[in-house]
Structures are given as structure tokens and as C-alpha cells.
Scaffold this active site. Structure first.
Site, PDB file in Angstrom:
ATOM      1  N   TRP A  97       3.733  -5.166  18.604  1.00  0.00           N
ATOM      2  CA  TRP A  97       4.734  -6.189  18.342  1.00  0.00           C
ATOM      3  C   TRP A  97       5.916  -6.062  19.288  1.00  0.00           C
ATOM      4  O   TRP A  97       6.381  -7.052  19.853  1.00  0.00           O
ATOM      5  CB  TRP A  97       5.179  -6.095  16.886  1.00  0.00           C
ATOM      6  CG  TRP A  97       6.157  -7.133  16.480  1.00  0.00           C
ATOM      7  CD1 TRP A  97       5.882  -8.429  16.153  1.00  0.00           C
ATOM      8  CD2 TRP A  97       7.566  -6.977  16.349  1.00  0.00           C
ATOM      9  NE1 TRP A  97       7.036  -9.090  15.828  1.00  0.00           N
ATOM     10  CE2 TRP A  97       8.087  -8.213  15.940  1.00  0.00           C
ATOM     11  CE3 TRP A  97       8.436  -5.927  16.539  1.00  0.00           C
ATOM     12  CZ2 TRP A  97       9.436  -8.422  15.719  1.00  0.00           C
ATOM     13  CZ3 TRP A  97       9.782  -6.122  16.315  1.00  0.00           C
ATOM     14  CH2 TRP A  97      10.269  -7.365  15.909  1.00  0.00           C
ATOM     15  N   CYS A 157      -1.860  -2.016   7.180  1.00  0.00           N
ATOM     16  CA  CYS A 157      -1.152  -0.741   7.326  1.00  0.00           C
ATOM     17  C   CYS A 157      -1.324  -0.173   8.729  1.00  0.00           C
ATOM     18  O   CYS A 157      -0.376   0.376   9.298  1.00  0.00           O
ATOM     19  CB  CYS A 157      -1.636   0.268   6.290  1.00  0.00           C
ATOM     20  SG  CYS A 157      -1.028  -0.105   4.633  1.00  0.00           S
ATOM     21  N   TYR A 184      -2.392  -4.992  19.344  1.00  0.00           N
ATOM     22  CA  TYR A 184      -1.229  -5.829  19.587  1.00  0.00           C
ATOM     23  C   TYR A 184      -0.016  -4.993  19.201  1.00  0.00           C
ATOM     24  O   TYR A 184       0.113  -4.584  18.044  1.00  0.00           O
ATOM     25  CB  TYR A 184      -1.296  -7.092  18.725  1.00  0.00           C
ATOM     26  CG  TYR A 184      -0.045  -7.934  18.779  1.00  0.00           C
ATOM     27  CD1 TYR A 184       0.101  -8.914  19.746  1.00  0.00           C
ATOM     28  CD2 TYR A 184       0.977  -7.750  17.853  1.00  0.00           C
ATOM     29  CE1 TYR A 184       1.241  -9.696  19.793  1.00  0.00           C
ATOM     30  CE2 TYR A 184       2.125  -8.527  17.903  1.00  0.00           C
ATOM     31  CZ  TYR A 184       2.246  -9.494  18.865  1.00  0.00           C
ATOM     32  OH  TYR A 184       3.371 -10.266  18.917  1.00  0.00           O
ATOM     33  N   ARG A 234     -11.280   9.991  -5.219  1.00  0.00           N
ATOM     34  CA  ARG A 234     -11.934   9.249  -4.141  1.00  0.00           C
ATOM     35  C   ARG A 234     -11.732   9.899  -2.778  1.00  0.00           C
ATOM     36  O   ARG A 234     -12.388   9.524  -1.813  1.00  0.00           O
ATOM     37  CB  ARG A 234     -11.435   7.807  -4.110  1.00  0.00           C
ATOM     38  CG  ARG A 234     -11.945   6.988  -5.285  1.00  0.00           C
ATOM     39  CD  ARG A 234     -11.535   5.551  -5.197  1.00  0.00           C
ATOM     40  NE  ARG A 234     -10.106   5.421  -5.471  1.00  0.00           N
ATOM     41  CZ  ARG A 234      -9.311   4.504  -4.910  1.00  0.00           C
ATOM     42  NH1 ARG A 234      -9.798   3.644  -4.044  1.00  0.00           N
ATOM     43  NH2 ARG A 234      -8.038   4.443  -5.213  1.00  0.00           N
ATOM     44  N   CYS A 253       0.846  -1.194   0.000  1.00  0.00           N
ATOM     45  CA  CYS A 253       0.000   0.000   0.000  1.00  0.00           C
ATOM     46  C   CYS A 253       0.883   1.247   0.000  1.00  0.00           C
ATOM     47  O   CYS A 253       2.068   1.189   0.340  1.00  0.00           O
ATOM     48  CB  CYS A 253      -0.889   0.013   1.241  1.00  0.00           C
ATOM     49  SG  CYS A 253      -2.040  -1.363   1.343  1.00  0.00           S
ATOM     50  N   GLU A 270       0.971   3.682   2.059  1.00  0.00           N
ATOM     51  CA  GLU A 270       1.513   3.978   3.378  1.00  0.00           C
ATOM     52  C   GLU A 270       2.799   3.194   3.638  1.00  0.00           C
ATOM     53  O   GLU A 270       3.741   3.714   4.236  1.00  0.00           O
ATOM     54  CB  GLU A 270       0.491   3.661   4.478  1.00  0.00           C
ATOM     55  CG  GLU A 270      -0.758   4.501   4.421  1.00  0.00           C
ATOM     56  CD  GLU A 270      -1.894   3.849   3.638  1.00  0.00           C
ATOM     57  OE1 GLU A 270      -3.058   4.148   3.945  1.00  0.00           O
ATOM     58  OE2 GLU A 270      -1.619   3.028   2.727  1.00  0.00           O
ATOM     59  N   CYS A 278      -5.704   0.414   5.576  1.00  0.00           N
ATOM     60  CA  CYS A 278      -6.234  -0.938   5.739  1.00  0.00           C
ATOM     61  C   CYS A 278      -5.709  -1.517   7.053  1.00  0.00           C
ATOM     62  O   CYS A 278      -4.861  -0.924   7.728  1.00  0.00           O
ATOM     63  CB  CYS A 278      -5.823  -1.814   4.552  1.00  0.00           C
ATOM     64  SG  CYS A 278      -4.061  -2.260   4.524  1.00  0.00           S
TER      65      CYS A 278
END
Length: 137
Positions: free
Chosen positions: A129, A93, A127, A84, A56, A58, A90
Site C-alpha cells: 500500500w 490479515c 501489493y 486446532r 481477527c 492478528e 487469512c
């Protein structure tokens, strides 16, 4: 759940929109992203669509920023081609942005409802990481 909003960086939206209108052509590049670094620089990128799941805009932007020596982003926005407008990140991302920049602000919303929220507001009960990595000894 109420999410605190922050001022909207209109210059970022304009930068991503300009990139989407002038550089996104065909199916390979359909999204543009712009981010402001902590020192005020604007970094831009477009996605690299591929049927195997290309990155993507990003994610491309994270690499482009690093290539320019920028490792701390303050705010990011993505804009779709064909007018748009602002498109929220998403799920993948959102997770990557959280892991790289846990204090990042993200511009989301449509038309006159555009607003800026923290990445943590887009991933409640997230979460992280880094929180789950064993300390190297």
C-alpha cells in the site's frame, strides 16, 4: 518457489496456545495471537468474531501492541481454540501485516512441520500500500 525459513519462536506458540485454551470461549473468541516485539516483549490478543466480520486476532493484536507503545513487531503466530494448533493468517490479515510490518516473520504450519517465514513469502507479488501513495507536499 523456495521460501527461506527462520528459527521457530516456541515461546510465542505456547503463549498463543495458552490464551486460546484459557480465554477463547464460545463463538465470540475462537483464535488467539501472540507476537514478539523487536525489543523482546510478547503481546497477545484474541479475535472478536461477529457476523458483520469482526477483527481477527492478528488485527486485534496490532491495536493491543500500539496501546502498549509497541509499533515494531518481529514475529507473530495465531492459534485456534479447541486444540486446532497454529493457523496461518487469512488473506486480509496477510495484507495488513505486510503493510504495517514488511519485515515481519510469521509462524505457520502444522504439528512437526511448524516453520517461520517472512510475511512477504505468504504474499508473493504483493501489493504494498505504501508504495502506491502519493507523496504529500
Amino acid at each position: 518457489m523456495t521460501t527461506q525459513t527462520h528459527p521457530v519462536d516456541r515461546e510465542l506458540i505456547e503463549a498463543a496456545d495458552h490464551l486460546a485454551r484459557t480465554r477463547c470461549r464460545g463463538d465470540n473468541h475462537t483464535m488467539a495471537a501472540a507476537a514478539r516485539s523487536l525489543d523482546g516483549r510478547i503481546i497477545t490478543a484474541v479475535n472478536a468474531y461477529h457476523f458483520t466480520g469482526g477483527p481477527c486476532a492478528e488485527l486485534v493484536l496490532i491495536g493491543a501492541a500500539a496501546a502498549q507503545g509497541v509499533y515494531d513487531l518481529d514475529t507473530i503466530v495465531a492459534v485456534g481454540d479447541r486444540e486446532r494448533g497454529v493457523v496461518p493468517p487469512c488473506g486480509r490479515c496477510r495484507q495488513v501485516l505486510l503493510d504495517y510490518f514488511p519485515a515481519l516473520k510469521v509462524i505457520v504450519g502444522e504439528d512437526d512441520r511448524v516453520r517461520t517465514v517472512l510475511i512477504t513469502g505468504l504474499l508473493p507479488e504483493s501489493y504494498v500500500w505504501a508504495d502506491h501513495q502519493l507523496d504529500a507536499e
